[in-house]
Design a protein around this motif. Structure first.
Motif, PDB file in Angstrom:
ATOM      1  N   ARG A 274      42.200  53.216  43.587  1.00 12.20           N
ATOM      2  CA  ARG A 274      43.053  52.095  44.007  1.00 12.20           C
ATOM      3  C   ARG A 274      42.541  51.474  45.300  1.00 12.20           C
ATOM      4  NH1 ARG A 274      47.258  50.880  47.216  1.00 12.20           N
ATOM      5  NH2 ARG A 274      47.122  52.905  48.265  1.00 12.20           N
ATOM      6  N   VAL A 275      42.181  52.294  46.279  1.00 16.21           N
ATOM      7  CA  VAL A 275      41.667  51.778  47.546  1.00 16.21           C
ATOM      8  C   VAL A 275      40.354  51.032  47.320  1.00 16.21           C
ATOM      9  CG1 VAL A 275      40.783  52.447  49.814  1.00 16.21           C
ATOM     10  CG2 VAL A 275      42.841  53.534  48.911  1.00 16.21           C
ATOM     11  N   THR A 276      39.514  51.564  46.441  1.00 16.78           N
ATOM     12  CA  THR A 276      38.238  50.901  46.146  1.00 16.78           C
ATOM     13  C   THR A 276      38.471  49.548  45.481  1.00 16.78           C
ATOM     14  OG1 THR A 276      37.189  53.069  45.881  1.00 16.78           O
ATOM     15  CG2 THR A 276      36.014  51.152  44.987  1.00 16.78           C
ATOM     16  N   GLN A 277      39.421  49.479  44.569  1.00 17.69           N
ATOM     17  CA  GLN A 277      39.719  48.203  43.905  1.00 17.69           C
ATOM     18  C   GLN A 277      40.245  47.167  44.911  1.00 17.69           C
ATOM     19  OE1 GLN A 277      42.424  49.205  40.775  1.00 17.69           O
ATOM     20  NE2 GLN A 277      40.819  49.965  39.394  1.00 17.69           N
ATOM     21  N   ILE A 278      41.108  47.606  45.828  1.00 20.73           N
ATOM     22  CA  ILE A 278      41.617  46.679  46.848  1.00 20.73           C
ATOM     23  C   ILE A 278      40.481  46.171  47.720  1.00 20.73           C
ATOM     24  CG2 ILE A 278      43.075  46.510  48.904  1.00 20.73           C
ATOM     25  CD1 ILE A 278      45.013  48.433  47.585  1.00 20.73           C
ATOM     26  N   ALA A 279      39.587  47.046  48.131  1.00 16.75           N
ATOM     27  CA  ALA A 279      38.457  46.629  48.955  1.00 16.75           C
ATOM     28  C   ALA A 279      37.557  45.655  48.197  1.00 16.75           C
ATOM     29  CB  ALA A 279      37.663  47.851  49.408  1.00 16.75           C
TER      30      ALA A 279
ATOM     31  N   THR B  81      38.515  43.643  45.791  1.00 19.44           N
ATOM     32  CA  THR B  81      39.236  42.370  45.680  1.00 19.44           C
ATOM     33  C   THR B  81      39.120  41.559  46.967  1.00 19.44           C
ATOM     34  OG1 THR B  81      40.818  43.380  44.149  1.00 19.44           O
ATOM     35  CG2 THR B  81      41.475  41.336  45.208  1.00 19.44           C
ATOM     36  N   ILE B  82      39.273  42.238  48.112  1.00 15.55           N
ATOM     37  CA  ILE B  82      39.152  41.542  49.397  1.00 15.55           C
ATOM     38  C   ILE B  82      37.744  40.995  49.582  1.00 15.55           C
ATOM     39  CG2 ILE B  82      39.233  41.869  51.901  1.00 15.55           C
ATOM     40  CD1 ILE B  82      41.474  43.883  51.462  1.00 15.55           C
ATOM     41  N   ALA B  83      36.744  41.796  49.205  1.00 18.00           N
ATOM     42  CA  ALA B  83      35.361  41.345  49.338  1.00 18.00           C
ATOM     43  C   ALA B  83      35.079  40.158  48.425  1.00 18.00           C
ATOM     44  CB  ALA B  83      34.411  42.499  49.028  1.00 18.00           C
ATOM     45  N   ASN B  84      35.620  40.182  47.211  1.00 22.30           N
ATOM     46  CA  ASN B  84      35.420  39.048  46.290  1.00 22.30           C
ATOM     47  C   ASN B  84      36.083  37.778  46.814  1.00 22.30           C
ATOM     48  OD1 ASN B  84      33.987  40.699  44.525  1.00 22.30           O
ATOM     49  ND2 ASN B  84      35.796  41.240  43.321  1.00 22.30           N
ATOM     50  N   GLU B  85      37.299  37.919  47.326  1.00 22.09           N
ATOM     51  CA  GLU B  85      37.977  36.751  47.876  1.00 22.09           C
ATOM     52  C   GLU B  85      37.220  36.192  49.081  1.00 22.09           C
ATOM     53  OE1 GLU B  85      41.902  38.010  48.752  1.00 22.09           O
ATOM     54  OE2 GLU B  85      42.583  37.996  46.645  1.00 22.09           O
TER      55      GLU B  85
END
Length: 335
Positions: free
Chosen positions: A74-79, A81-85
């Motif tokens: 979950r933490v990896t997915q959030i990171a 997502t932030i990097a993609n944005e």
């Protein structure tokens, strides 16, 4: 055999012979003694007394490891997502800079493209539903088409406003900056020294001519005296229009009535000047109230004498007050 007292109470001590071998209990319970019957059962072990099974501990450890792996995912997915944005925002800003537009304008353009694609998809789905005879779905698609169409209209309006603002800013940026002219000392306008010429500045030609004809109404600093201003106000109160012949005639009569006249107070000379029938005070060569040709005389009309009698004031005192108020411009001539 153990020396056991079968009648002993639970709180009493008993004597046990440890040298005697322990007798095995009889089989089948036939020879069971009263002691065996009354004996207490062994204590029941508690829940913590028995050791945990190894399999249960392994399952708990596996559950904890699985929860830890899920949290890491979950933490990896959030990171990510932030990097993609962040990458999309950087690319968006670079594209806007390359095209020379603002980021909001580029975002509005992308929203318009998405709305147009959505409307094309909805129109195709409505057409297919019409062929299939699913009119309920056709109605729902039409409602969605109307909503997307309204959003599209608002987006296009915002795009037009943003384009207009960008064009205005571009035009202002291309406009050459005004060159600063070297400051040159401005020549101050030469003020005339003649008070009359200073008084007629900015006035109409008829007024200029009148002031030149009556320089006595101008002060030394180029301003008009109080009696001229009062005569002007009275002319307006009487209904005369400014710069008309009647207006100047009225002011001239008022000024003549307020100014001393030489000639021993001859009423005929005053009448020829256009003043009322009364005479203005003559030159003050003598003491006030004196008589004779060299004195300060005033011709009081019958109306003036009647007013003095009504007020109970001597005619000499009434005339002195009348002349003083008239010279100060506080009253109008009595005709």
């Amino acid at each position: 055999m153990a020396d056991v007292n079968p009648t002993a109470r639970e709180d009493e001590s008993i004597v046990v012979n440890l040298d005697e071998p322990e007798e095995s209990p009889p089989q089948g319970g036939e020879g069971r003694s009263a002691t065996d019957v009354n004996a207490k059962p062994p204590p029941v072990p508690g829940p913590g007394s028995s050791p945990a099974k190894p399999q249960e501990g392994l399952e708990e450890l596996q559950r904890q490891m699985a929860a830890e792996r899920q949290e890491r995912v979950r933490v990896t997915q959030i990171a990510q997502t932030i990097a993609n944005e962040r990458d999309q925002a950087i690319a968006f800003a670079q594209e806007a800079e390359r095209r020379g537009v603002s980021q909001y304008e580029l975002y509005t353009e992308s929203q318009i493209k998405a709305a147009e694609d959505r409307m094309a998809s909805l129109a195709a789905a409505a057409e297919q539903s019409m062929h299939d005879g699913d009119f309920k779905r056709v109605a729902a698609l039409n409602l969605e088409l109307g909503r997307v169409g309204g959003d599209l209209a608002v987006l296009k309006r915002d795009q037009a406003v943003l384009q207009q603002q960008r064009e205005q800013m571009t035009t202002q940026a291309r406009r050459p900056a005004p060159q600063q002219q070297p400051q040159q000392p401005q020549q101050q306008r030469q003020q005339p020294t003649d008070p009359v010429e200073r008084a007629i500045q900015g006035r109409t030609e008829p007024t200029k001519n009148f002031i030149r004809k009556h320089p006595e109404i101008v002060r030394g600093d180029g301003t008009l005296k109080r009696n001229a201003l009062d005569a002007h106000e009275r002319a307006l109160d009487e209904g005369f229009q400014v710069d008309t012949p009647g207006y100047f005639e009225y002011i001239e009569r008022s000024l003549v009535a307020q100014q001393p006249q030489n000639g021993g107070g001859n009423p005929a000379s005053v009448a020829r000047a256009g003043a009322p029938t009364m005479a203005a005070p003559v030159a003050r060569n003598g003491a006030p109230g004196g008589g004779g040709s060299g004195g300060n005389t005033f011709v009081a009309t019958p109306k003036m004498r009647r007013l003095a009698e009504e007020q109970g004031v001597p005619i000499q005192e009434w005339v002195r007050n009348y002349v003083r108020l008239l010279n100060e411009g506080r009253i109008t001539p009595i005709t």
